[in-house]
Design a protein around this motif. Structure first.
Motif, PDB file in Angstrom:
ATOM      1  N   ASP A  72       0.781  -1.238   0.000  1.00 11.76           N
ATOM      2  CA  ASP A  72       0.000   0.000   0.000  1.00 11.76           C
ATOM      3  C   ASP A  72       0.814   1.291   0.000  1.00 11.76           C
ATOM      4  N   LEU A  73       1.888   1.347   0.776  1.00 12.67           N
ATOM      5  CA  LEU A  73       2.514   2.638   1.060  1.00 12.67           C
ATOM      6  C   LEU A  73       3.116   3.317  -0.158  1.00 12.67           C
ATOM      7  N   LEU A  74       3.469   2.568  -1.183  1.00 18.36           N
ATOM      8  CA  LEU A  74       4.118   3.155  -2.349  1.00 18.36           C
ATOM      9  C   LEU A  74       3.116   3.587  -3.413  1.00 18.36           C
ATOM     10  N   THR A  75       1.834   3.547  -3.102  1.00 14.79           N
ATOM     11  CA  THR A  75       0.790   3.829  -4.089  1.00 14.79           C
ATOM     12  C   THR A  75       0.144   5.193  -3.838  1.00 14.79           C
ATOM     13  N   ASP A  76      -0.923   5.425  -4.581  1.00 13.69           N
ATOM     14  CA  ASP A  76      -1.689   6.664  -4.432  1.00 13.69           C
ATOM     15  C   ASP A  76      -2.501   6.699  -3.141  1.00 13.69           C
ATOM     16  N   ARG A 424     -11.751  -2.164  -6.923  1.00  8.71           N
ATOM     17  CA  ARG A 424     -10.799  -2.814  -6.017  1.00  8.71           C
ATOM     18  C   ARG A 424     -10.143  -1.780  -5.101  1.00  8.71           C
ATOM     19  N   ALA A 425      -9.864  -0.589  -5.640  1.00  5.93           N
ATOM     20  CA  ALA A 425      -9.255   0.466  -4.816  1.00  5.93           C
ATOM     21  C   ALA A 425     -10.182   0.884  -3.690  1.00  5.93           C
ATOM     22  N   ARG A 426     -11.468   0.945  -3.971  1.00  8.12           N
ATOM     23  CA  ARG A 426     -12.439   1.308  -2.915  1.00  8.12           C
ATOM     24  C   ARG A 426     -12.640   0.159  -1.934  1.00  8.12           C
ATOM     25  N   GLU A 427     -12.827  -1.015  -2.467  1.00  9.67           N
ATOM     26  CA  GLU A 427     -13.151  -2.173  -1.634  1.00  9.67           C
ATOM     27  C   GLU A 427     -11.972  -2.622  -0.779  1.00  9.67           C
ATOM     28  N   LEU A 428     -10.759  -2.569  -1.330  1.00  6.54           N
ATOM     29  CA  LEU A 428      -9.597  -3.164  -0.679  1.00  6.54           C
ATOM     30  C   LEU A 428      -8.601  -2.112  -0.208  1.00  6.54           C
ATOM     31  N   PHE A 429      -9.076  -0.912   0.068  1.00  6.76           N
ATOM     32  CA  PHE A 429      -8.198   0.170   0.495  1.00  6.76           C
ATOM     33  C   PHE A 429      -7.430  -0.235   1.751  1.00  6.76           C
ATOM     34  N   LEU A 430      -6.124  -0.061   1.720  1.00  9.00           N
ATOM     35  CA  LEU A 430      -5.232  -0.354   2.835  1.00  9.00           C
ATOM     36  C   LEU A 430      -5.331  -1.820   3.283  1.00  9.00           C
ATOM     37  N   GLU A 431      -5.443  -2.719   2.311  1.00  8.89           N
ATOM     38  CA  GLU A 431      -5.495  -4.148   2.606  1.00  8.89           C
ATOM     39  C   GLU A 431      -4.388  -4.922   1.893  1.00  8.89           C
ATOM     40  N   GLY A 432      -3.330  -4.207   1.477  1.00 11.87           N
ATOM     41  CA  GLY A 432      -2.176  -4.893   0.921  1.00 11.87           C
ATOM     42  C   GLY A 432      -2.292  -5.322  -0.519  1.00 11.87           C
ATOM     43  N   HIS A 433      -3.206  -4.718  -1.299  1.00  8.55           N
ATOM     44  CA  HIS A 433      -3.408  -5.123  -2.690  1.00  8.55           C
ATOM     45  C   HIS A 433      -3.068  -4.049  -3.717  1.00  8.55           C
ATOM     46  N   ARG A 434      -3.175  -2.784  -3.375  1.00  7.19           N
ATOM     47  CA  ARG A 434      -3.152  -1.720  -4.363  1.00  7.19           C
ATOM     48  C   ARG A 434      -1.856  -1.712  -5.184  1.00  7.19           C
ATOM     49  N   TYR A 435      -0.718  -1.920  -4.555  1.00 11.33           N
ATOM     50  CA  TYR A 435       0.552  -1.872  -5.281  1.00 11.33           C
ATOM     51  C   TYR A 435       0.588  -2.917  -6.394  1.00 11.33           C
ATOM     52  N   TYR A 436       0.204  -4.126  -6.064  1.00 13.66           N
ATOM     53  CA  TYR A 436       0.226  -5.202  -7.059  1.00 13.66           C
ATOM     54  C   TYR A 436      -0.861  -4.980  -8.111  1.00 13.66           C
ATOM     55  N   ASP A 437      -1.992  -4.403  -7.706  1.00 13.65           N
ATOM     56  CA  ASP A 437      -3.044  -4.077  -8.671  1.00 13.65           C
ATOM     57  C   ASP A 437      -2.532  -3.079  -9.706  1.00 13.65           C
ATOM     58  N   LEU A 438      -1.838  -2.039  -9.257  1.00 13.22           N
ATOM     59  CA  LEU A 438      -1.340  -1.024 -10.187  1.00 13.22           C
ATOM     60  C   LEU A 438      -0.285  -1.596 -11.125  1.00 13.22           C
ATOM     61  N   ILE A 439       0.508  -2.546 -10.637  1.00 13.94           N
ATOM     62  CA  ILE A 439       1.487  -3.197 -11.515  1.00 13.94           C
ATOM     63  C   ILE A 439       0.767  -3.994 -12.594  1.00 13.94           C
ATOM     64  N   ARG A 440      -0.221  -4.786 -12.195  1.00  9.54           N
ATOM     65  CA  ARG A 440      -0.981  -5.566 -13.196  1.00  9.54           C
ATOM     66  C   ARG A 440      -1.701  -4.645 -14.171  1.00  9.54           C
ATOM     67  N   LEU A 441      -2.281  -3.568 -13.673  1.00 13.25           N
ATOM     68  CA  LEU A 441      -3.054  -2.660 -14.522  1.00 13.25           C
ATOM     69  C   LEU A 441      -2.193  -2.118 -15.655  1.00 13.25           C
TER      70      LEU A 441
END
Length: 491
Positions: A72-76, A424-441
């Motif tokens: 999470d910390l390295l994302t928006d 996913r950004a709304r549902e999983l906010f601060l749950e350890g997914h956003r960084y990997y989601d942005l890489i896949r996106l």
């Protein structure tokens, strides 16, 4: 020179995050050896428990923040930090120098993979030792095989997780005595992922939907957890047909369901073992909890009275942009933008207990680390369906999530794949997914949403998104090379 890379003595079985749960409540066996330990089913169970204890330790490195730092910390999601240890990390200055002796500093711990390999070593030992035990030691052979399946699952998870963090890491599939341990070069990312896949495939032949002890549901590996890992591994590799198949099996199993998005129910997800929980790290048992971690860094004011300001800052403008509809139940339940106009508070981890009512009371945060849950896999399946052109089916799943949140159906105001990732950004906010989601996106759909101030597209293409190895790792293992981007900058 031979070095001990990852041998775990049985006397190190007990690791406490700040206490231990029922299934992690393992007495240290200081005099035990492999020759006199592997005798009973309880021995096998204790050895298997130790894998999860070590996995918990790995994900709590860096002041209890490793899982959230990596995810999470390295994302928006996070705008800045008022903590000097995390300020450079939030800004993605991952090469910030740390003296070799300052081993307690987050940057040092987060750039090392030692504890993951301790978990892998323990899994290797279970895989090697259990088949050699007397069959009569077990209630039945399916119990023995289940424990072995858990070991393959934990090893698969550890390699997948490290592949996403560092890309290239050594592959070790046998436990060895310290005298026999040698340095190994890192394997290619594809080979690390292949190892994870091989282990996961083996785990799926041995695990069952029901845990041996039903109280361990979601806290230890089972078929649902393994299939959730399969869905994520396949999505990471862009193998979306396989992702869909695995996700579908999880969602149609009848084992999991939505939790209401109203405040008390929704926050219960993070306390652990909710209807949505598929795999999580136990930190909410009777004697567990952490005095640091995500709750300590994200809360302030009425949610955590020792701090008037949070140590991690979330931009209120970002939250208002993300949650365009302020009727969103998730926004109402776990976000506070009224406390301070300079930042928003995410209250998902407000499950904090105080020792007393005084100003210097000790705080204990009792939140499980939620790794895979029902809504995550729902949206991952929607991502997969959109990726292969099955837009109607993807929209149906997306709208199930939106309905739970009290939102109207998707109306094609943005491309479907971006709508899924935004959900996913709304549902999983601060749950350890956003960084990997942005890489896949970006990798799979060519949509770039990393903050340019943290990582621009040229830096991404140079693989800045992989973490560097700490210089102390490179010094200890001359066969290990720095990850590609970070090898071009000073450490």
């Amino acid at each position: 020179m031979k070095r001990k890379i990852l041998f775990l003595m049985l006397s190190a079985f007990m690791y406490l995050a700040s206490g231990c749960s029922k299934f992690l409540d393992i007495e240290p066996v200081s005099s035990a050896t492999d020759e006199n330990f592997w005798k009973t089913q309880e021995d096998a169970n204790s050895a298997t428990n130790a894998m999860y204890a070590l996995l918990r330790k790995a994900l709590n490195q860096g002041s209890g923040m490793a899982f959230y730092v990596y995810g999470d910390l390295l994302t928006d999601e996070i705008n800045s930090s008022t903590n000097p240890e995390f300020t450079p990390i939030v800004n993605m200055q991952l090469n910030t120098p740390v003296a070799a002796l300052e081993t307690g500093r987050p940057a040092y711990q987060l750039r090392r993979y030692d504890i993951f390999y301790q978990a892998i070593d323990q899994a290797n030992r279970v895989i090697q030792r259990l088949p050699k035990m007397d069959e009569n030691a077990f209630d039945n052979l399916s119990v023995r095989d289940y424990y072995i399946g858990e070991a393959y699952f934990v090893r698969a998870f550890a390699y997948f997780y490290m592949a996403r963090v560092w890309g290239t890491v050594p592959i070790i599939t046998e436990s060895v005595l310290p005298i026999s341990a040698v340095n190994l070069a890192a394997s290619k990312e594809s080979d690390v992922l292949d190892q994870s896949q091989a282990d996961l495939s083996k785990a799926l032949t041995l695990l069952q939907w029901d845990n041996i002890d039903q109280d361990d549901f979601a806290l230890r590996g089972n078929t649902g957890a393994a299939l959730a890992l399969q869905a994520h591994l396949s999505a990471w590799r862009g193998e979306y047909a396989e992702c869909i198949d695995a996700a579908k099996s999880v969602l149609e199993s009848g084992q999991y369901s939505f939790v209401g998005r109203d405040s008390l129910n929704y926050r219960g997800i993070y306390q652990g073992k909710s209807n949505e929980g598929i795999f999580e790290i136990s930190q909410n048992g009777e004697n567990e909890g952490t005095n640091s971690g995500i709750g300590y860094f994200s809360l302030a004011g009425p949610y955590f009275r020792p701090l008037t300001d949070p140590l991690l800052r979330i931009s209120p403008d970002y939250i208002k942009t993300l949650f365009k509809d302020d009727n969103d139940k998730r926004f109402k339940s776990v976000f506070d933008i009224a406390y301070n106009s300079s930042y928003a508070l995410c209250t998902k981890y407000a499950n904090v207990k105080f020792s007393n009512n005084t100003s210097n009371a000790n705080a204990v945060f009792k939140n499980n680390i939620i790794i895979f849950r029902f809504s995550d896999i729902k949206l991952l399946m929607a991502e997969g369906l959109a990726a292969i052109g099955k837009n109607s089916e993807a929209e149906t799943i997306l709208n199930e999530i939106r309905t739970q949140a009290g939102l109207p159906a998707y109306k094609s105001e943005e491309p479907l794949i971006e709508a899924i990732f935004d959900e996913r950004a709304r549902e999983l906010f601060l749950e350890g997914h956003r960084y990997y989601d942005l890489i896949r996106l970006y990798k799979h759909f060519n949509v770039y949403k990393f903050p340019e101030s943290k990582m621009n597209q040229a830096q991404f293409n140079a693989k800045k998104y992989f973490w560097p190895f700490d210089p102390t790792l490179l010094a200890a293992n001359p066969l290990l090379n720095q990850t590609s981007y970070w090898g071009t900058v000073n450490m």
